[in-house]
Design an enzyme around this catalytic site. Sequence first.
Site, mmCIF file in Angstrom:
data_model
loop_
_atom_site.group_PDB
_atom_site.id
_atom_site.type_symbol
_atom_site.label_atom_id
_atom_site.label_comp_id
_atom_site.label_asym_id
_atom_site.label_seq_id
_atom_site.Cartn_x
_atom_site.Cartn_y
_atom_site.Cartn_z
ATOM 1 N N SER A 128 -5.265 1.133 -0.903
ATOM 2 C CA SER A 128 -4.776 1.877 0.182
ATOM 3 C C SER A 128 -3.891 2.855 -1.312
ATOM 4 O O SER A 128 -3.825 4.057 -0.470
ATOM 5 C CB SER A 128 -3.527 1.037 0.657
ATOM 6 O OG SER A 128 -2.496 0.219 0.103
ATOM 7 N N ASP A 356 8.868 1.316 0.015
ATOM 8 C CA ASP A 356 7.790 0.876 -0.196
ATOM 9 C C ASP A 356 7.345 1.810 -1.776
ATOM 10 O O ASP A 356 7.642 2.847 -1.957
ATOM 11 C CB ASP A 356 6.007 1.532 0.907
ATOM 12 C CG ASP A 356 5.231 2.274 -0.049
ATOM 13 O OD1 ASP A 356 5.338 0.963 -0.854
ATOM 14 O OD2 ASP A 356 4.696 2.280 0.555
ATOM 15 N N HIS A 359 3.075 2.600 -2.994
ATOM 16 C CA HIS A 359 2.483 3.705 -2.841
ATOM 17 C C HIS A 359 2.956 5.128 -3.359
ATOM 18 O O HIS A 359 4.452 4.670 -4.104
ATOM 19 C CB HIS A 359 2.167 3.759 -1.412
ATOM 20 C CG HIS A 359 1.486 2.919 -1.254
ATOM 21 N ND1 HIS A 359 1.710 1.978 -0.385
ATOM 22 C CD2 HIS A 359 -0.705 2.507 -0.512
ATOM 23 C CE1 HIS A 359 0.199 0.867 -0.039
ATOM 24 N NE2 HIS A 359 -1.164 1.325 -0.612
#
Length: 377
Positions: A128, A356, A359
């Site tokens: 990802s 998060d 990312h």
Amino acid sequence: MAKPKLHLWSFLFFCSILHCTLSLINPEDEFSWLAMESEDVNLVQTRKSSWKKCDFSVGKWVFDESYPLYDPNCPYLSTAVTCQKNGRPDSDYEKWKWKPFGCSIPRFDALRFLGKMRRKRIMLVGDSIMRNQWESLVCLVQGVIPTGRKKVTYNGPSMAFHAMDFETSIEFFWAPLLVELKKGNQNKRVLHLDMIEDNARYWKGVDVLVFDSAHWWTHSGESSSWDYYMEGNRIITNMNPMVAYHKGLSTWARWVDLNLDPQRTRVFFRSMSPRHNRQNGWKCYNQRQPIQSFSHIHVPEPVVVLQAVLKRMRFPVYLQDITTMTAFRRDGHPSVYRKAISEEMKQKPGTGLSSDCSHWCLPGVPDIWNEMLSALL
């Protein structure tokens, strides 16, 4: 107010030249090198074969008001990385560029990039975070292409952005482990360390391949994506994760050596992107400046494994080392702004929210990885 320029200690530079020995972390330590504070974030220092060529991995972050390189409203961005739309109150994280010592990375030029890639395919293969980088690259080029002359297509585990007038495709292929993960008996998830063709058949005929694979290999326990390994007909229930990683990478390397032609295809392997996940992901919350310095460095074992595999290959694979430079950027993660949140929720960041720190907000850090990639091309 003037923004500070961030320097890697000159120690890093001279240490690389003198081939200093850097310590390895304990492989059983949950890969905490990806989740440490400013005084103990581990860095990767990749030694190149010649210092006559610029080492992009060693340098400093410089604040530049002319960034970002594209409109944050780029329509190809996933909701999880559109931090401004999701309510992040600051935007300085969009305005840092990387300045290597001794040279510079040219500013990304979309038309020049598309010109170099005319009638070619570039494919980013991985997890990802590689999808994060693919979205960045698409947004970097799409602004110069007229509406109606660009489109996105889907084919199984891959997606492709097409610049139709250039006959160029920028593709992403989902393969976080590179080798094959399948369902076995009793619906168990089986990671086949010596099988890759189901994924690799999509990579043939591509002009530029950019790989990454590391984070999924470090998952353990309930976060693991498999129940057991297989090698040949042998079932393996327990294995050191770095031994498994070495076996999986070696399978990938053999496929590249046997199936790709260096006169036809260029291959890059991007090093792993650091996480800043201490305190259950809250270490990057409300961070608005890059880390300014580190007290010591380590070479993470996954990087040692990767370098060892690449050195034995016949095919010339370029290791794009972004780990060192990216370790500074604790400010660049979505944190709680991976989805839209209300003003009330902002006032209570620990309530009903997750952070998060893996990312990256876009525009942001992956844009600089792509500037580097464009320069290398």
